[in-house]
Design an enzyme around this catalytic site. Structure first.
Site, short mmCIF file in Angstrom:
data_model
loop_
_atom_site.label_atom_id
_atom_site.label_comp_id
_atom_site.label_asym_id
_atom_site.label_seq_id
_atom_site.Cartn_x
_atom_site.Cartn_y
_atom_site.Cartn_z
CB SER A 82 -56.28 51.88 -46.60
OG SER A 82 -55.61 52.21 -45.41
CG ASN A 98 -53.03 44.62 -36.67
OD1 ASN A 98 -52.89 45.37 -37.64
ND2 ASN A 98 -52.24 43.58 -36.45
CG HIS A 147 -97.93 30.33 -60.88
ND1 HIS A 147 -96.92 29.40 -60.76
CD2 HIS A 147 -98.90 29.94 -60.00
CE1 HIS A 147 -97.28 28.46 -59.88
NE2 HIS A 147 -98.46 28.78 -59.39
CB SER A 174 -86.46 58.24 -74.60
OG SER A 174 -85.87 58.05 -75.88
CE LYS A 209 -89.20 54.36 -73.90
NZ LYS A 209 -89.52 53.03 -73.47
CG ASN A 227 -88.04 55.25 -70.11
OD1 ASN A 227 -89.05 54.74 -70.57
ND2 ASN A 227 -87.04 55.70 -70.86
CD GLU A 272 -85.92 50.53 -66.10
OE1 GLU A 272 -84.86 50.59 -66.75
OE2 GLU A 272 -87.01 50.91 -66.56
CE1 TYR A 301 -55.71 43.98 -40.59
CE2 TYR A 301 -53.39 43.77 -41.15
CZ TYR A 301 -54.62 44.34 -41.37
OH TYR A 301 -54.78 45.27 -42.36
CD GLN A 340 -55.56 48.52 -46.76
OE1 GLN A 340 -54.87 48.81 -45.78
NE2 GLN A 340 -55.13 48.70 -48.00
CE LYS A 388 -60.72 49.19 -42.65
NZ LYS A 388 -60.14 47.86 -42.99
#
Ligand code: ARG
Length: 457
Positions: free
Chosen positions: A22, A109, A155, A276, A282, A284, A289, A316, A321, A324
Protein backbone atom coordinates in the site's frame (compact mmCIF):
# COMPACT_ATOMS: atom_id res chain seq x y z
CA UNK A 1 12.65 -4.65 4.95
CA UNK A 2 9.73 -6.86 5.96
CA UNK A 3 8.27 -6.63 9.44
CA UNK A 4 7.21 -10.28 9.43
CA UNK A 5 9.83 -12.54 7.77
CA UNK A 6 10.42 -14.91 10.74
CA UNK A 7 8.00 -17.70 10.12
CA UNK A 8 8.43 -17.76 6.33
CA UNK A 9 10.77 -20.05 4.41
CA UNK A 10 10.36 -18.48 0.97
CA UNK A 11 10.59 -15.04 -0.51
CA UNK A 12 7.28 -13.39 -1.35
CA UNK A 13 6.29 -13.70 -4.98
CA UNK A 14 6.93 -10.32 -6.62
CA UNK A 15 3.37 -10.05 -7.92
CA UNK A 16 2.04 -10.81 -4.44
CA UNK A 17 4.22 -8.07 -3.00
CA UNK A 18 2.95 -5.59 -5.57
CA UNK A 19 -0.67 -6.60 -5.07
CA UNK A 20 -0.45 -6.46 -1.29
CA UNK A 21 1.61 -3.31 -0.89
CA UNK A 22 0.00 0.00 0.00
CA UNK A 23 3.06 2.25 0.08
CA UNK A 24 2.22 3.86 -3.26
CA UNK A 25 -0.77 5.53 -1.61
CA UNK A 26 -0.42 5.36 2.18
CA UNK A 27 2.79 7.44 1.98
CA UNK A 28 0.29 10.29 1.88
CA UNK A 29 0.04 10.14 5.66
CA UNK A 30 3.74 9.73 6.56
CA UNK A 31 3.52 12.82 8.79
CA UNK A 32 0.57 11.43 10.70
CA UNK A 33 2.33 8.06 11.01
CA UNK A 34 5.38 9.70 12.56
CA UNK A 35 3.28 11.91 14.82
CA UNK A 36 1.46 8.80 16.11
CA UNK A 37 4.74 6.96 16.70
CA UNK A 38 6.17 9.88 18.66
CA UNK A 39 3.09 9.96 20.89
CA UNK A 40 3.30 6.18 21.31
CA UNK A 41 6.93 6.15 22.50
CA UNK A 42 6.33 9.19 24.72
CA UNK A 43 3.62 7.18 26.46
CA UNK A 44 5.80 4.05 26.59
CA UNK A 45 8.53 6.03 28.39
CA UNK A 46 6.08 7.58 30.83
CA UNK A 47 4.93 4.05 31.69
CA UNK A 48 8.49 2.80 32.17
CA UNK A 49 8.23 0.46 29.19
CA UNK A 50 11.02 2.39 27.44
CA UNK A 51 13.76 4.42 29.15
CA UNK A 52 13.88 8.19 28.69
CA UNK A 53 17.08 7.82 26.71
CA UNK A 54 15.51 5.25 24.36
CA UNK A 55 12.53 7.49 23.85
CA UNK A 56 14.72 10.49 23.06
CA UNK A 57 16.73 8.56 20.50
CA UNK A 58 13.61 7.25 18.80
CA UNK A 59 11.89 10.65 18.76
CA UNK A 60 14.99 12.26 17.32
CA UNK A 61 15.33 9.55 14.67
CA UNK A 62 11.66 9.88 13.71
CA UNK A 63 11.87 13.68 13.52
CA UNK A 64 14.90 13.45 11.24
CA UNK A 65 13.13 10.97 8.98
CA UNK A 66 10.20 13.39 8.74
CA UNK A 67 12.50 16.29 7.86
CA UNK A 68 14.39 14.26 5.28
CA UNK A 69 11.20 13.12 3.58
CA UNK A 70 9.99 16.71 3.58
CA UNK A 71 13.12 18.15 2.04
CA UNK A 72 13.48 15.31 -0.44
CA UNK A 73 16.70 13.74 0.85
CA UNK A 74 14.80 10.59 1.84
CA UNK A 75 12.68 9.26 -1.01
CA UNK A 76 9.83 6.89 -0.25
CA UNK A 77 10.48 3.94 -2.55
CA UNK A 78 8.28 1.01 -3.48
CA UNK A 79 10.37 -1.58 -1.65
CA UNK A 80 8.59 -1.42 1.68
CA UNK A 81 5.12 -2.90 2.00
CA UNK A 82 3.60 0.20 3.54
CA UNK A 83 4.51 3.54 5.13
CA UNK A 84 4.62 1.94 8.60
CA UNK A 85 7.32 -0.54 7.49
CA UNK A 86 9.17 2.20 5.65
CA UNK A 87 9.43 4.48 8.67
CA UNK A 88 10.30 1.66 11.08
CA UNK A 89 13.01 0.18 8.87
CA UNK A 90 14.60 3.58 8.29
CA UNK A 91 14.52 4.26 12.00
CA UNK A 92 16.41 1.01 12.64
CA UNK A 93 18.87 1.88 9.87
CA UNK A 94 19.55 5.22 11.55
CA UNK A 95 19.59 4.45 15.27
CA UNK A 96 20.20 0.71 15.34
CA UNK A 97 18.63 -1.85 17.71
CA UNK A 98 16.81 0.71 19.86
CA UNK A 99 14.67 1.46 16.82
CA UNK A 100 13.36 -2.09 17.07
CA UNK A 101 11.55 -1.10 20.27
CA UNK A 102 9.25 1.38 18.51
CA UNK A 103 6.55 -1.19 17.78
CA UNK A 104 6.29 -2.40 21.41
CA UNK A 105 2.64 -2.78 22.43
CA UNK A 106 1.35 -1.83 18.99
CA UNK A 107 0.08 -3.48 15.83
CA UNK A 108 -0.17 -2.08 12.33
CA UNK A 109 -3.91 -2.54 12.75
CA UNK A 110 -4.27 0.10 15.47
CA UNK A 111 -1.47 2.12 13.89
CA UNK A 112 -3.18 2.42 10.52
CA UNK A 113 -6.53 3.11 12.21
CA UNK A 114 -4.83 5.99 14.02
CA UNK A 115 -3.01 7.35 10.96
CA UNK A 116 -6.19 7.43 8.92
CA UNK A 117 -8.11 9.20 11.67
CA UNK A 118 -5.36 11.80 12.09
CA UNK A 119 -5.24 12.34 8.33
CA UNK A 120 -9.00 12.66 7.97
CA UNK A 121 -9.20 15.02 10.93
CA UNK A 122 -6.67 17.35 9.30
CA UNK A 123 -8.39 17.17 5.93
CA UNK A 124 -11.78 17.94 7.47
CA UNK A 125 -10.27 21.19 8.72
CA UNK A 126 -8.92 22.01 5.27
CA UNK A 127 -12.22 21.28 3.55
CA UNK A 128 -14.10 23.27 6.17
CA UNK A 129 -11.85 26.24 5.37
CA UNK A 130 -12.55 25.87 1.65
CA UNK A 131 -16.31 25.76 2.20
CA UNK A 132 -16.00 28.83 4.37
CA UNK A 133 -14.25 30.68 1.53
CA UNK A 134 -17.05 29.68 -0.80
CA UNK A 135 -19.59 30.98 1.74
CA UNK A 136 -17.73 34.27 2.00
CA UNK A 137 -17.87 34.66 -1.77
CA UNK A 138 -21.58 33.88 -1.76
CA UNK A 139 -22.09 36.35 1.06
CA UNK A 140 -20.46 39.14 -0.96
CA UNK A 141 -22.53 38.26 -4.02
CA UNK A 142 -25.69 38.25 -1.92
CA UNK A 143 -25.00 41.72 -0.53
CA UNK A 144 -24.44 43.01 -4.06
CA UNK A 145 -27.61 41.51 -5.50
CA UNK A 146 -30.48 42.24 -3.11
CA UNK A 147 -32.14 44.22 -5.92
CA UNK A 148 -31.14 42.00 -8.85
CA UNK A 149 -34.51 40.68 -9.92
CA UNK A 150 -34.65 37.38 -11.76
CA UNK A 151 -37.27 34.72 -12.39
CA UNK A 152 -37.57 31.90 -9.88
CA UNK A 153 -38.34 28.52 -11.43
CA UNK A 154 -40.29 25.40 -10.60
CA UNK A 155 -40.18 22.54 -13.11
CA UNK A 156 -37.68 24.83 -14.89
CA UNK A 157 -40.70 26.97 -15.85
CA UNK A 158 -40.78 30.59 -14.78
CA UNK A 159 -42.71 30.76 -11.51
CA UNK A 160 -42.40 33.93 -9.43
CA UNK A 161 -39.89 36.78 -9.39
CA UNK A 162 -37.16 36.75 -6.79
CA UNK A 163 -33.63 38.08 -6.53
CA UNK A 164 -30.22 36.72 -7.29
CA UNK A 165 -29.31 37.30 -3.64
CA UNK A 166 -32.13 34.99 -2.66
CA UNK A 167 -31.08 32.36 -5.20
CA UNK A 168 -27.47 32.43 -3.96
CA UNK A 169 -28.86 32.35 -0.42
CA UNK A 170 -30.31 28.89 -1.05
CA UNK A 171 -26.80 27.60 -1.74
CA UNK A 172 -25.49 29.45 1.29
CA UNK A 173 -27.81 27.33 3.44
CA UNK A 174 -26.71 24.10 1.74
CA UNK A 175 -23.01 24.74 2.25
CA UNK A 176 -23.63 25.83 5.83
CA UNK A 177 -25.20 22.43 6.49
CA UNK A 178 -22.24 20.76 4.78
CA UNK A 179 -19.87 22.39 7.23
CA UNK A 180 -21.91 21.32 10.20
CA UNK A 181 -22.03 17.75 8.87
CA UNK A 182 -18.22 17.71 8.66
CA UNK A 183 -17.98 19.02 12.22
CA UNK A 184 -20.39 16.33 13.48
CA UNK A 185 -18.24 13.65 11.89
CA UNK A 186 -15.07 15.10 13.33
CA UNK A 187 -16.58 15.17 16.79
CA UNK A 188 -17.90 11.59 16.64
CA UNK A 189 -14.71 10.09 15.24
CA UNK A 190 -12.39 11.88 17.63
CA UNK A 191 -11.52 8.87 19.84
CA UNK A 192 -8.06 7.33 19.71
CA UNK A 193 -7.69 3.71 18.56
CA UNK A 194 -3.99 3.43 19.44
CA UNK A 195 -3.37 0.74 22.06
CA UNK A 196 -6.04 -1.59 20.68
CA UNK A 197 -3.20 -3.74 19.33
CA UNK A 198 -4.02 -6.26 16.63
CA UNK A 199 -7.53 -6.74 18.04
CA UNK A 200 -7.37 -7.60 21.73
CA UNK A 201 -5.40 -4.83 23.42
CA UNK A 202 -1.93 -5.57 24.84
CA UNK A 203 -0.38 -7.02 27.98
CA UNK A 204 1.78 -3.89 28.46
CA UNK A 205 0.53 -1.33 30.96
CA UNK A 206 -0.23 1.30 28.30
CA UNK A 207 -1.82 4.61 29.26
CA UNK A 208 -4.25 4.97 26.40
CA UNK A 209 -5.85 8.07 27.85
CA UNK A 210 -2.49 9.81 27.85
CA UNK A 211 -1.78 8.88 24.20
CA UNK A 212 -5.22 10.08 23.24
CA UNK A 213 -4.57 13.41 24.96
CA UNK A 214 -1.18 13.83 23.30
CA UNK A 215 -2.83 13.43 19.91
CA UNK A 216 -5.75 15.77 20.58
CA UNK A 217 -8.45 13.11 20.89
CA UNK A 218 -11.32 13.31 23.35
CA UNK A 219 -10.30 9.95 24.81
CA UNK A 220 -9.49 6.35 23.86
CA UNK A 221 -11.89 4.09 21.94
CA UNK A 222 -13.62 1.61 24.24
CA UNK A 223 -13.51 -1.71 22.38
CA UNK A 224 -10.26 -2.95 20.89
CA UNK A 225 -11.96 -5.05 18.17
CA UNK A 226 -14.10 -2.12 17.06
CA UNK A 227 -11.07 0.20 17.25
CA UNK A 228 -9.22 -1.66 14.50
CA UNK A 229 -12.22 -2.46 12.30
CA UNK A 230 -14.37 0.67 12.52
CA UNK A 231 -14.61 2.49 9.21
CA UNK A 232 -17.96 4.17 9.97
CA UNK A 233 -16.37 7.59 10.12
CA UNK A 234 -15.04 7.16 6.58
CA UNK A 235 -18.45 6.12 5.34
CA UNK A 236 -19.98 9.13 7.06
CA UNK A 237 -17.28 11.32 5.57
CA UNK A 238 -17.80 9.97 2.06
CA UNK A 239 -21.52 10.53 2.50
CA UNK A 240 -20.93 14.14 3.58
CA UNK A 241 -18.51 14.64 0.67
CA UNK A 242 -21.10 13.18 -1.71
CA UNK A 243 -23.60 15.71 -0.42
CA UNK A 244 -21.13 18.57 -0.91
CA UNK A 245 -20.57 17.37 -4.48
CA UNK A 246 -24.31 17.07 -5.05
CA UNK A 247 -24.69 20.71 -4.00
CA UNK A 248 -21.77 21.83 -6.17
CA UNK A 249 -23.18 19.82 -9.05
CA UNK A 250 -26.64 21.39 -8.83
CA UNK A 251 -25.04 24.81 -8.65
CA UNK A 252 -22.83 23.93 -11.64
CA UNK A 253 -25.85 22.90 -13.64
CA UNK A 254 -27.43 26.31 -13.00
CA UNK A 255 -24.21 28.11 -13.89
CA UNK A 256 -24.07 26.19 -17.18
CA UNK A 257 -27.70 27.04 -17.89
CA UNK A 258 -27.36 30.72 -16.96
CA UNK A 259 -24.19 31.01 -19.03
CA UNK A 260 -25.68 29.41 -22.16
CA UNK A 261 -26.52 31.45 -25.27
CA UNK A 262 -30.25 31.29 -24.61
CA UNK A 263 -30.22 32.60 -21.02
CA UNK A 264 -27.16 34.86 -20.87
CA UNK A 265 -27.88 35.65 -17.21
CA UNK A 266 -24.16 35.48 -16.52
CA UNK A 267 -20.91 35.32 -18.39
CA UNK A 268 -18.07 33.19 -17.07
CA UNK A 269 -14.68 34.84 -16.95
CA UNK A 270 -12.24 33.93 -19.73
CA UNK A 271 -9.85 32.60 -17.10
CA UNK A 272 -12.49 30.09 -16.02
CA UNK A 273 -13.63 29.00 -19.50
CA UNK A 274 -12.17 26.92 -22.30
CA UNK A 275 -12.36 26.96 -26.11
CA UNK A 276 -12.95 24.52 -28.93
CA UNK A 277 -10.30 23.13 -31.26
CA UNK A 278 -12.59 23.46 -34.26
CA UNK A 279 -15.26 26.09 -33.53
CA UNK A 280 -13.56 29.47 -33.10
CA UNK A 281 -16.59 31.15 -31.53
CA UNK A 282 -16.88 28.75 -28.57
CA UNK A 283 -16.36 29.59 -24.92
CA UNK A 284 -17.29 26.57 -22.86
CA UNK A 285 -18.09 26.18 -19.15
CA UNK A 286 -15.79 23.15 -18.72
CA UNK A 287 -15.05 23.83 -15.06
CA UNK A 288 -18.70 23.68 -14.05
CA UNK A 289 -19.16 20.59 -16.21
CA UNK A 290 -16.18 18.86 -14.64
CA UNK A 291 -17.43 19.61 -11.14
CA UNK A 292 -20.79 18.13 -12.13
CA UNK A 293 -18.99 15.15 -13.69
CA UNK A 294 -16.67 14.46 -10.78
CA UNK A 295 -19.65 14.14 -8.46
CA UNK A 296 -20.06 10.60 -9.82
CA UNK A 297 -16.67 9.48 -8.64
CA UNK A 298 -17.24 10.70 -5.09
CA UNK A 299 -20.59 8.86 -4.96
CA UNK A 300 -18.68 5.85 -6.31
CA UNK A 301 -16.24 5.98 -3.40
CA UNK A 302 -19.12 5.92 -0.91
CA UNK A 303 -20.79 2.92 -2.54
CA UNK A 304 -17.44 1.13 -2.90
CA UNK A 305 -16.57 1.42 0.77
CA UNK A 306 -20.06 0.44 1.93
CA UNK A 307 -19.77 -2.63 -0.28
CA UNK A 308 -16.27 -3.45 0.92
CA UNK A 309 -17.39 -3.36 4.55
CA UNK A 310 -20.67 -5.21 4.32
CA UNK A 311 -19.43 -8.80 4.66
CA UNK A 312 -16.39 -8.35 6.88
CA UNK A 313 -16.18 -10.43 10.04
CA UNK A 314 -14.52 -8.89 13.10
CA UNK A 315 -11.92 -7.68 13.45
CA UNK A 316 -9.27 -6.43 10.95
CA UNK A 317 -9.27 -7.80 7.39
CA UNK A 318 -7.01 -6.68 4.58
CA UNK A 319 -10.07 -5.64 2.57
CA UNK A 320 -10.02 -2.51 4.72
CA UNK A 321 -6.87 -1.30 3.00
CA UNK A 322 -9.20 -0.37 0.14
CA UNK A 323 -10.55 2.51 2.24
CA UNK A 324 -7.47 4.62 1.50
CA UNK A 325 -7.39 5.23 -2.23
CA UNK A 326 -11.15 5.83 -2.24
CA UNK A 327 -11.05 8.30 0.59
CA UNK A 328 -7.92 10.11 -0.60
CA UNK A 329 -9.36 10.49 -4.08
CA UNK A 330 -12.70 11.74 -2.78
CA UNK A 331 -11.02 14.28 -0.47
CA UNK A 332 -8.70 15.55 -3.23
CA UNK A 333 -11.62 15.79 -5.65
CA UNK A 334 -13.75 17.78 -3.21
CA UNK A 335 -10.90 20.14 -2.32
CA UNK A 336 -10.15 20.78 -5.98
CA UNK A 337 -13.77 21.35 -6.89
CA UNK A 338 -14.42 23.70 -3.97
CA UNK A 339 -11.42 25.88 -4.77
CA UNK A 340 -12.20 26.10 -8.48
CA UNK A 341 -15.88 26.69 -7.95
CA UNK A 342 -15.18 29.61 -5.62
CA UNK A 343 -12.81 31.10 -8.18
CA UNK A 344 -15.36 30.62 -10.94
CA UNK A 345 -18.27 32.31 -9.17
CA UNK A 346 -16.20 35.16 -7.77
CA UNK A 347 -15.10 36.15 -11.29
CA UNK A 348 -18.29 35.71 -13.33
CA UNK A 349 -20.11 38.72 -14.78
CA UNK A 350 -23.78 39.14 -13.88
CA UNK A 351 -26.11 40.37 -16.60
CA UNK A 352 -28.74 42.09 -14.45
CA UNK A 353 -30.69 43.39 -17.44
CA UNK A 354 -31.11 39.89 -18.91
CA UNK A 355 -32.30 38.53 -15.58
CA UNK A 356 -34.78 41.36 -15.11
CA UNK A 357 -36.17 41.10 -18.63
CA UNK A 358 -36.54 37.33 -18.30
CA UNK A 359 -38.54 37.85 -15.11
CA UNK A 360 -40.73 40.32 -17.02
CA UNK A 361 -41.48 37.99 -19.90
CA UNK A 362 -42.97 34.97 -18.28
CA UNK A 363 -45.98 36.11 -16.25
CA UNK A 364 -43.99 35.68 -13.03
CA UNK A 365 -46.31 38.32 -11.53
CA UNK A 366 -49.51 36.33 -12.21
CA UNK A 367 -49.80 35.13 -8.60
CA UNK A 368 -49.56 38.75 -7.45
CA UNK A 369 -52.31 39.77 -9.87
CA UNK A 370 -54.53 37.10 -8.33
CA UNK A 371 -53.57 38.27 -4.83
CA UNK A 372 -54.51 41.82 -5.90
CA UNK A 373 -58.04 40.60 -6.70
CA UNK A 374 -58.21 38.75 -3.38
CA UNK A 375 -57.32 42.05 -1.71
CA UNK A 376 -60.40 43.53 -3.39
CA UNK A 377 -62.67 40.78 -2.04
CA UNK A 378 -62.56 38.21 -4.87
CA UNK A 379 -62.26 34.59 -3.56
CA UNK A 380 -58.82 33.18 -4.43
CA UNK A 381 -60.12 30.37 -6.66
CA UNK A 382 -62.07 32.89 -8.79
CA UNK A 383 -59.11 35.27 -8.83
CA UNK A 384 -56.88 32.40 -10.05
CA UNK A 385 -59.27 31.68 -12.90
CA UNK A 386 -59.64 35.35 -13.92
CA UNK A 387 -55.88 35.85 -14.09
CA UNK A 388 -55.54 32.57 -15.99
CA UNK A 389 -57.87 33.95 -18.68
CA UNK A 390 -55.93 37.22 -18.67
CA UNK A 391 -52.65 35.36 -19.20
CA UNK A 392 -54.15 33.50 -22.16
CA UNK A 393 -55.37 36.83 -23.61
CA UNK A 394 -51.87 38.29 -23.22
CA UNK A 395 -50.19 35.25 -24.78
CA UNK A 396 -52.41 35.63 -27.86
CA UNK A 397 -51.58 39.34 -28.10
CA UNK A 398 -47.91 38.77 -27.32
CA UNK A 399 -48.02 41.20 -24.39
CA UNK A 400 -47.12 40.99 -20.72
CA UNK A 401 -49.69 41.66 -17.99
CA UNK A 402 -48.42 45.15 -17.23
CA UNK A 403 -48.60 46.11 -20.91
CA UNK A 404 -52.39 45.87 -21.33
CA UNK A 405 -54.75 48.81 -20.69
CA UNK A 406 -57.01 49.21 -17.67
CA UNK A 407 -60.02 48.83 -20.00
CA UNK A 408 -58.70 45.45 -21.06
CA UNK A 409 -58.19 44.45 -17.41
CA UNK A 410 -61.77 45.46 -16.69
CA UNK A 411 -63.08 43.14 -19.43
CA UNK A 412 -62.01 40.28 -17.12
CA UNK A 413 -63.07 41.77 -13.79
CA UNK A 414 -64.61 45.14 -12.90
CA UNK A 415 -62.64 45.37 -9.65
CA UNK A 416 -59.35 46.14 -11.44
CA UNK A 417 -58.27 49.77 -10.88
CA UNK A 418 -55.28 51.92 -11.81
CA UNK A 419 -53.33 50.55 -8.78
CA UNK A 420 -53.04 47.13 -10.49
CA UNK A 421 -49.92 48.36 -12.34
CA UNK A 422 -48.05 49.09 -9.14
CA UNK A 423 -49.29 45.85 -7.56
CA UNK A 424 -47.81 43.71 -10.32
CA UNK A 425 -44.58 45.57 -10.87
CA UNK A 426 -41.68 43.17 -10.32
CA UNK A 427 -40.17 45.13 -7.49
CA UNK A 428 -43.52 45.16 -5.64
CA UNK A 429 -43.87 41.42 -6.21
CA UNK A 430 -40.45 40.75 -4.69
CA UNK A 431 -40.45 43.28 -1.90
CA UNK A 432 -43.89 42.40 -0.54
CA UNK A 433 -42.51 38.97 0.29
CA UNK A 434 -40.97 39.66 3.67
CA UNK A 435 -41.70 36.64 5.82
CA UNK A 436 -38.52 35.05 7.22
CA UNK A 437 -36.67 33.33 4.40
CA UNK A 438 -38.50 35.17 1.60
CA UNK A 439 -36.77 37.28 -1.09
CA UNK A 440 -38.14 40.71 -0.04
CA UNK A 441 -35.52 43.31 0.79
CA UNK A 442 -36.22 43.42 4.54
CA UNK A 443 -36.27 39.65 4.92
CA UNK A 444 -33.13 39.35 2.84
CA UNK A 445 -31.26 41.98 4.84
CA UNK A 446 -32.12 40.17 8.05
CA UNK A 447 -30.76 36.86 6.75
CA UNK A 448 -27.64 38.52 5.37
CA UNK A 449 -26.99 40.04 8.82
CA UNK A 450 -27.34 36.56 10.38
CA UNK A 451 -24.97 35.12 7.78
CA UNK A 452 -22.49 37.85 8.59
CA UNK A 453 -22.55 36.84 12.26
CA UNK A 454 -22.22 33.18 11.32
CA UNK A 455 -19.15 33.88 9.18
CA UNK A 456 -17.50 35.86 12.00
CA UNK A 457 -17.85 32.98 14.49
N1 ARG B 1 -1.77 -1.24 4.77
C1 ARG B 1 -2.61 -1.83 5.76
C2 ARG B 1 -3.99 -1.17 5.69
O1 ARG B 1 -4.07 -0.15 5.11
C3 ARG B 1 -2.03 -1.63 7.11
C4 ARG B 1 -2.48 -2.63 8.14
C5 ARG B 1 -1.86 -3.94 7.89
N2 ARG B 1 -2.27 -4.90 8.88
C6 ARG B 1 -2.12 -6.23 8.66
N3 ARG B 1 -2.57 -6.98 9.60
N4 ARG B 1 -1.60 -6.70 7.58
O2 ARG B 1 -4.97 -1.67 6.16
Amino acid sequence: MKLWGGRFTKETNQLVHNFNASISFDQKFYQQDIKGSIAHVTMLAKQGILTEKEKELIVQGLSEIQEDIQNGTLVIDGESEDIHSFVESHLIKRIGDIGKKLHTGRSRNDQVALDMKLYVRDEIETMDGLIKELLETLHTLMKENIHTIMPGFTHLQKAQPLTLAHHFGAYFEMFKRDRSRLMDIKKRMNLCPLGAGALAGTTYPLDRTFTAELLGFNGPTLNSMDSVSDRDYLIELLSALSTIMMHLSRFSEEIILWNCNEYQFIELDDAYSTGSSIMPQKKNPDIAELVRGKTGRVYGALVSLLTTMKGLPLAYNKDMQEDKELTFDAIDTVKGCLALFTGMISTLKINKAAMQSSAKNGFTNATDAADYLVGKGVPFRDAHSIVGQLVLYCINKNLSLEEISLAEFKQFSPVFEEDIYKAISLSTCVNKRNTIGAPGQEAMEMVIALNEKYLKK
